[in-house]
Motif scaffolding. Structure first.
Motif, PDB file in Angstrom:
ATOM      1  N   LYS A  19       0.831  -1.204   0.000  1.00  0.00           N
ATOM      2  CA  LYS A  19       0.000   0.000   0.000  1.00  0.00           C
ATOM      3  C   LYS A  19       0.864   1.251   0.000  1.00  0.00           C
ATOM      4  N   TRP A  20       0.453   2.232  -0.801  1.00  0.00           N
ATOM      5  CA  TRP A  20       1.059   3.566  -0.755  1.00  0.00           C
ATOM      6  C   TRP A  20       0.231   4.415   0.208  1.00  0.00           C
ATOM      7  N   HIS A  21       0.893   5.043   1.164  1.00  0.00           N
ATOM      8  CA  HIS A  21       0.213   5.926   2.105  1.00  0.00           C
ATOM      9  C   HIS A  21       0.169   7.362   1.584  1.00  0.00           C
ATOM     10  N   PHE A  35       4.977   4.051   2.466  1.00  0.00           N
ATOM     11  CA  PHE A  35       4.420   2.845   1.861  1.00  0.00           C
ATOM     12  C   PHE A  35       4.671   1.638   2.746  1.00  0.00           C
ATOM     13  N   GLU A  36       3.957   0.549   2.439  1.00  0.00           N
ATOM     14  CA  GLU A  36       4.125  -0.712   3.145  1.00  0.00           C
ATOM     15  C   GLU A  36       4.603  -1.769   2.160  1.00  0.00           C
ATOM     16  N   GLU A  61       0.959  -0.608  -6.384  1.00  0.00           N
ATOM     17  CA  GLU A  61       0.562  -1.542  -5.339  1.00  0.00           C
ATOM     18  C   GLU A  61       0.360  -2.911  -5.962  1.00  0.00           C
TER      19      GLU A  61
END
Length: 86
Positions: A19-21, A35-36, A61
């Motif tokens: 995921k992009w925050h 990001f994760e 993502e």
């Protein structure tokens, strides 16, 4: 500044962007989660190594890339007249 896929362990050679925050154009603060990633060993959040504005996302993502791959770029506040508010 290039944001690279970090090495998360001795035997980890690739990671998947979960995921992009942040999105392109967003202001990013130093150490803010941007990001994760998921690897075969761990899922983790990756903080920004510098403040500025997210200028480019190169990996979507769900995409898996090798450690060391540039995944995004931050235009540091000293590279232009970007004001980063606290």
């Amino acid at each position: 500044m290039d944001i690279i896929m970090p090495k998360m362990g001795e035997s980890v050679n690739e990671g998947t962007i979960i995921k992009w925050h942040k999105k392109v154009g967003d202001v990013v603060k130093l150490d803010e989660i941007i990001f994760e990633i998921s690897t075969d060993k761990v899922d983790t959040e990756i903080p920004a190594a510098s403040a500025g504005r997210l200028s480019e996302i190169l990996v979507k993502e769900g995409d898996t890339v090798e450690v060391g791959t540039v995944v995004a770029r931050i235009k540091a506040s000293n590279e232009s007249n970007i004001e980063v508010s606290p």
